[in-house]
Scaffold this active site. Structure first.
Site, mmCIF file in Angstrom:
data_model
loop_
_atom_site.group_PDB
_atom_site.id
_atom_site.type_symbol
_atom_site.label_atom_id
_atom_site.label_comp_id
_atom_site.label_asym_id
_atom_site.label_seq_id
_atom_site.Cartn_x
_atom_site.Cartn_y
_atom_site.Cartn_z
ATOM 1 N N ASP A 8 0.825 -1.209 0.000
ATOM 2 C CA ASP A 8 0.000 0.000 0.000
ATOM 3 C C ASP A 8 0.859 1.260 0.000
ATOM 4 O O ASP A 8 1.913 1.298 0.626
ATOM 5 C CB ASP A 8 -0.900 -0.012 1.243
ATOM 6 C CG ASP A 8 -2.018 1.001 1.161
ATOM 7 O OD1 ASP A 8 -2.363 1.430 0.036
ATOM 8 O OD2 ASP A 8 -2.549 1.372 2.221
ATOM 9 N N GLY A 9 0.385 2.279 -0.707
ATOM 10 C CA GLY A 9 1.020 3.584 -0.637
ATOM 11 C C GLY A 9 1.685 4.075 -1.909
ATOM 12 O O GLY A 9 2.347 5.117 -1.906
ATOM 13 N N GLU A 29 -11.924 -3.817 -5.465
ATOM 14 C CA GLU A 29 -12.343 -2.430 -5.232
ATOM 15 C C GLU A 29 -11.550 -1.434 -6.078
ATOM 16 O O GLU A 29 -11.970 -0.286 -6.258
ATOM 17 C CB GLU A 29 -12.193 -2.071 -3.746
ATOM 18 C CG GLU A 29 -13.197 -2.737 -2.821
ATOM 19 C CD GLU A 29 -12.847 -4.189 -2.522
ATOM 20 O OE1 GLU A 29 -11.649 -4.538 -2.599
ATOM 21 O OE2 GLU A 29 -13.772 -4.974 -2.228
ATOM 22 N N ASN A 30 -10.408 -1.858 -6.603
ATOM 23 C CA ASN A 30 -9.560 -0.940 -7.369
ATOM 24 C C ASN A 30 -10.161 -0.529 -8.704
ATOM 25 O O ASN A 30 -9.664 0.410 -9.347
ATOM 26 C CB ASN A 30 -8.174 -1.545 -7.597
ATOM 27 C CG ASN A 30 -7.319 -1.573 -6.347
ATOM 28 O OD1 ASN A 30 -6.388 -2.365 -6.237
ATOM 29 N ND2 ASN A 30 -7.632 -0.718 -5.366
#
EC number: 2.5.1.-
Length: 233
Positions: free
Chosen positions: A12-13, A59-60
């Site tokens: 993540d990030g 969800e992306n």
């Protein structure tokens, strides 16, 4: 140091890393792919048998169209770029997720890399792509109901339910690492993570280093895993 058999990572990030530097989000994803390449090499050095990377969630799809298209292209490019490493180090690749909705180029590369690496046995790299933990559980229930409707008798236990998951033969993750400071699973391996050890980093994924990876492994090696029981009976 006790080495986990299976490490899973929520990478993540990427977008925030790029934004902090005034760069397009895709630059963060490109850098993130490079860090994953390095993490595969670190895992091989340590003797880890399974490495799962959460690359693209169900969800992306809500992200901007241009970013989604780039991530589809990046998947294909990453597989092509890593084939030499996969062959040399005998790394098997398996994709964890749903095929529905994915472009043909991704489906073709999915099939190709699984076929080309199916005999490799040093390590298994599992790429969670178009994956959601709740969706996996719902799909398993649908498959069970379908079998029952066709007359199959099923004694529903945890083990029989597991056989209906996407990759039932892959052991549950011993350690789940998440970067970016978020402290949640975000719909990742919900069934499989029941007894996983968790390690959270404030660092964004593109800044993740070998030292960080070793720190998480060392932390894991010092923990006592009870699986709901007691250490001494």
């Amino acid at each position: 140091m006790r080495i986990p058999q299976h490490v899973a990572i929520i990478m993540d990030g990427n977008g925030r890393w790029a934004k902090k530097r005034g760069l397009p989000r895709i630059k963060g994803h490109q850098r993130g792919a490079e860090v994953l390449h390095n993490t595969v090499k670190w895992s091989l050095e340590l003797g880890i048998k399974y490495l799962t990377a959460f690359s693209f969630s169900t969800e992306n799809w809500k992200r901007p169209k241009e970013e989604v298209e780039f991530l589809m292209d990046l998947f294909v490019q990453m597989i092509d770029r890593e084939m030499e490493l996969l062959r040399r180090e005998r790394v098997r690749v398996r994709i964890l997720g749903r095929k529905e909705g994915l472009p043909e180029k991704v489906l073709k590369k999915w099939q190709e890399v699984e076929e080309k690496t199916k005999e490799f046995d040093r390590m298994t790299l599992i790429i969670a792509f178009n994956y959601g933990g709740r969706r996996e559980i719902l799909d398993a229930v649908e498959f069970i109901l379908k079998d029952v409707s066709h007359g199959k008798k099923i004694e529903l236990t945890e083990e029989t339910f597991r056989q209906y998951l996407y990759l039932p033969d892959v052991p549950d993750p011993d350690l789940i690492i998440r970067t970016s400071g978020e402290m949640r699973l975000s719909n990742f391996l919900l069934w499989q993570s029941a007894y996983s050890e968790l390690y959270f980093f404030k660092k964004l994924w593109p800044d993740f280093t070998k030292r960080d990876f070793l720190r998480a492994i060392e932390s894991y090696s010092k923990r006592e895993r009870r699986f709901g029981g007691l250490i001494n009976g």
